[in-house]
Design a protein around this motif. Structure first.
Motif, PDB file in Angstrom:
ATOM      1  N   GLN A  23       4.985  18.513 -12.947  1.00 26.74           N
ATOM      2  CA  GLN A  23       6.233  19.117 -13.419  1.00 26.74           C
ATOM      3  C   GLN A  23       6.257  19.192 -14.930  1.00 26.74           C
ATOM      4  O   GLN A  23       6.746  20.161 -15.509  1.00 26.74           O
ATOM      5  CB  GLN A  23       7.444  18.319 -12.892  1.00 26.74           C
ATOM      6  CG  GLN A  23       8.768  18.978 -13.180  1.00 26.74           C
ATOM      7  CD  GLN A  23       8.909  20.319 -12.496  1.00 26.74           C
ATOM      8  OE1 GLN A  23       8.531  20.486 -11.353  1.00 26.74           O
ATOM      9  NE2 GLN A  23       9.449  21.285 -13.194  1.00 26.74           N
ATOM     10  N   ALA A  24       5.715  18.180 -15.592  1.00 28.80           N
ATOM     11  CA  ALA A  24       5.652  18.189 -17.053  1.00 28.80           C
ATOM     12  C   ALA A  24       4.771  19.335 -17.538  1.00 28.80           C
ATOM     13  O   ALA A  24       5.104  20.015 -18.518  1.00 28.80           O
ATOM     14  CB  ALA A  24       5.128  16.852 -17.567  1.00 28.80           C
ATOM     15  N   ARG A  25       3.636  19.567 -16.845  1.00 32.63           N
ATOM     16  CA  ARG A  25       2.764  20.694 -17.220  1.00 32.63           C
ATOM     17  C   ARG A  25       3.471  22.021 -17.004  1.00 32.63           C
ATOM     18  O   ARG A  25       3.370  22.926 -17.832  1.00 32.63           O
ATOM     19  CB  ARG A  25       1.468  20.645 -16.407  1.00 32.63           C
ATOM     20  CG  ARG A  25       0.431  19.736 -17.027  1.00 32.63           C
ATOM     21  CD  ARG A  25      -0.915  19.891 -16.338  1.00 32.63           C
ATOM     22  NE  ARG A  25      -1.083  18.690 -15.530  1.00 32.63           N
ATOM     23  CZ  ARG A  25      -1.437  18.643 -14.255  1.00 32.63           C
ATOM     24  NH1 ARG A  25      -1.718  19.742 -13.619  1.00 32.63           N
ATOM     25  NH2 ARG A  25      -1.531  17.514 -13.616  1.00 32.63           N
ATOM     26  N   ILE A  26       4.213  22.138 -15.905  1.00 35.63           N
ATOM     27  CA  ILE A  26       4.957  23.379 -15.630  1.00 35.63           C
ATOM     28  C   ILE A  26       6.022  23.589 -16.695  1.00 35.63           C
ATOM     29  O   ILE A  26       6.195  24.697 -17.214  1.00 35.63           O
ATOM     30  CB  ILE A  26       5.572  23.331 -14.216  1.00 35.63           C
ATOM     31  CG1 ILE A  26       4.467  23.422 -13.167  1.00 35.63           C
ATOM     32  CG2 ILE A  26       6.594  24.437 -14.022  1.00 35.63           C
ATOM     33  CD1 ILE A  26       4.945  23.154 -11.752  1.00 35.63           C
ATOM     34  N   ALA A  49       1.944   9.269  -5.915  1.00 37.30           N
ATOM     35  CA  ALA A  49       2.389  10.638  -5.617  1.00 37.30           C
ATOM     36  C   ALA A  49       3.504  11.052  -6.577  1.00 37.30           C
ATOM     37  O   ALA A  49       3.525  12.190  -7.074  1.00 37.30           O
ATOM     38  CB  ALA A  49       2.859  10.750  -4.176  1.00 37.30           C
ATOM     39  N   ALA A  50       4.429  10.155  -6.852  1.00 34.28           N
ATOM     40  CA  ALA A  50       5.523  10.464  -7.781  1.00 34.28           C
ATOM     41  C   ALA A  50       4.986  10.692  -9.188  1.00 34.28           C
ATOM     42  O   ALA A  50       5.451  11.594  -9.903  1.00 34.28           O
ATOM     43  CB  ALA A  50       6.553   9.335  -7.775  1.00 34.28           C
ATOM     44  N   ASP A  51       4.002   9.882  -9.596  1.00 30.80           N
ATOM     45  CA  ASP A  51       3.399  10.071 -10.922  1.00 30.80           C
ATOM     46  C   ASP A  51       2.705  11.416 -11.017  1.00 30.80           C
ATOM     47  O   ASP A  51       2.823  12.131 -12.019  1.00 30.80           O
ATOM     48  CB  ASP A  51       2.403   8.945 -11.227  1.00 30.80           C
ATOM     49  CG  ASP A  51       3.084   7.607 -11.481  1.00 30.80           C
ATOM     50  OD1 ASP A  51       4.322   7.591 -11.672  1.00 30.80           O
ATOM     51  OD2 ASP A  51       2.364   6.578 -11.477  1.00 30.80           O
ATOM     52  N   THR A  92       0.834  -1.204   0.000  1.00 32.54           N
ATOM     53  CA  THR A  92       0.000   0.000   0.000  1.00 32.54           C
ATOM     54  C   THR A  92       0.866   1.249   0.000  1.00 32.54           C
ATOM     55  O   THR A  92       0.611   2.202  -0.748  1.00 32.54           O
ATOM     56  CB  THR A  92      -0.930   0.002   1.231  1.00 32.54           C
ATOM     57  OG1 THR A  92      -1.709  -1.183   1.207  1.00 32.54           O
ATOM     58  CG2 THR A  92      -1.833   1.206   1.224  1.00 32.54           C
ATOM     59  N   SER A  93       1.894   1.250   0.818  1.00 33.74           N
ATOM     60  CA  SER A  93       2.803   2.400   0.889  1.00 33.74           C
ATOM     61  C   SER A  93       3.505   2.628  -0.450  1.00 33.74           C
ATOM     62  O   SER A  93       3.609   3.762  -0.925  1.00 33.74           O
ATOM     63  CB  SER A  93       3.838   2.168   1.987  1.00 33.74           C
ATOM     64  OG  SER A  93       4.787   3.210   2.000  1.00 33.74           O
ATOM     65  N   ASN A  94       3.985   1.550  -1.057  1.00 35.93           N
ATOM     66  CA  ASN A  94       4.644   1.669  -2.365  1.00 35.93           C
ATOM     67  C   ASN A  94       3.687   2.216  -3.419  1.00 35.93           C
ATOM     68  O   ASN A  94       4.067   3.049  -4.247  1.00 35.93           O
ATOM     69  CB  ASN A  94       5.211   0.325  -2.802  1.00 35.93           C
ATOM     70  CG  ASN A  94       6.423  -0.090  -1.995  1.00 35.93           C
ATOM     71  OD1 ASN A  94       7.019   0.737  -1.305  1.00 35.93           O
ATOM     72  ND2 ASN A  94       6.783  -1.359  -2.061  1.00 35.93           N
ATOM     73  N   ALA A  95       2.446   1.742  -3.399  1.00 34.93           N
ATOM     74  CA  ALA A  95       1.455   2.207  -4.372  1.00 34.93           C
ATOM     75  C   ALA A  95       1.174   3.693  -4.174  1.00 34.93           C
ATOM     76  O   ALA A  95       1.072   4.459  -5.144  1.00 34.93           O
ATOM     77  CB  ALA A  95       0.173   1.394  -4.252  1.00 34.93           C
ATOM     78  N   MET A  96       1.069   4.117  -2.912  1.00 38.19           N
ATOM     79  CA  MET A  96       0.809   5.530  -2.630  1.00 38.19           C
ATOM     80  C   MET A  96       2.004   6.388  -3.054  1.00 38.19           C
ATOM     81  O   MET A  96       1.837   7.457  -3.641  1.00 38.19           O
ATOM     82  CB  MET A  96       0.514   5.719  -1.138  1.00 38.19           C
ATOM     83  CG  MET A  96      -0.838   5.155  -0.731  1.00 38.19           C
ATOM     84  SD  MET A  96      -1.125   5.213   1.052  1.00 38.19           S
ATOM     85  CE  MET A  96      -1.068   6.955   1.367  1.00 38.19           C
TER      86      MET A  96
END
Length: 116
Positions: A47-50, A39-41, A31-35
């Protein structure tokens, strides 16, 4: 079928506790890895939009600068000291020819301009 004795009811044994702890730990880690991955995605997407907005703004600024450079004529060069002196002498000559200055006044103004 082998009979192993009566089944225990109530609290699990040591092996059952270890197994349950391993399952809970594995589930929590997954669960922690998925979260963290989500969050990283999201952060990468933001960041890509910025970055895209910054690139678009930079491109617009470059286009505006090019358009301004094409529209605005270059400023005329500043007159050099010699050109200014020549134009003043020509003005004095016109004033003398028009009769506004006498020969003496013309000579005095010319000497003053030439620094003699």
């Amino acid at each position: 079928m082998v009979f192993r004795g009566p089944r225990r009811m109530g609290r699990p044994g040591l092996l059952g506790t270890v197994a349950r702890t391993a399952v809970i730990t594995g589930t929590a880690r997954a669960t922690s890895n998925a979260m963290n991955r989500r969050a990283a995605d999201k952060e990468a997407e933001q960041q890509a939009r910025i970055d895209e907005a910054a690139q678009q703004q930079y491109a617009e600024q470059q286009a505006a600068q090019q358009q301004y450079a094409q529209q605005a004529p270059p400023p005329p060069p500043a007159p050099a000291g010699g050109d200014d002196l020549v134009s003043r002498l020509q003005e004095l000559a016109r004033l003398k020819e028009a009769g506004v200055l006498t020969d003496e006044e013309f000579a005095a103004a010319k000497a003053k301009l030439l620094g003699s």
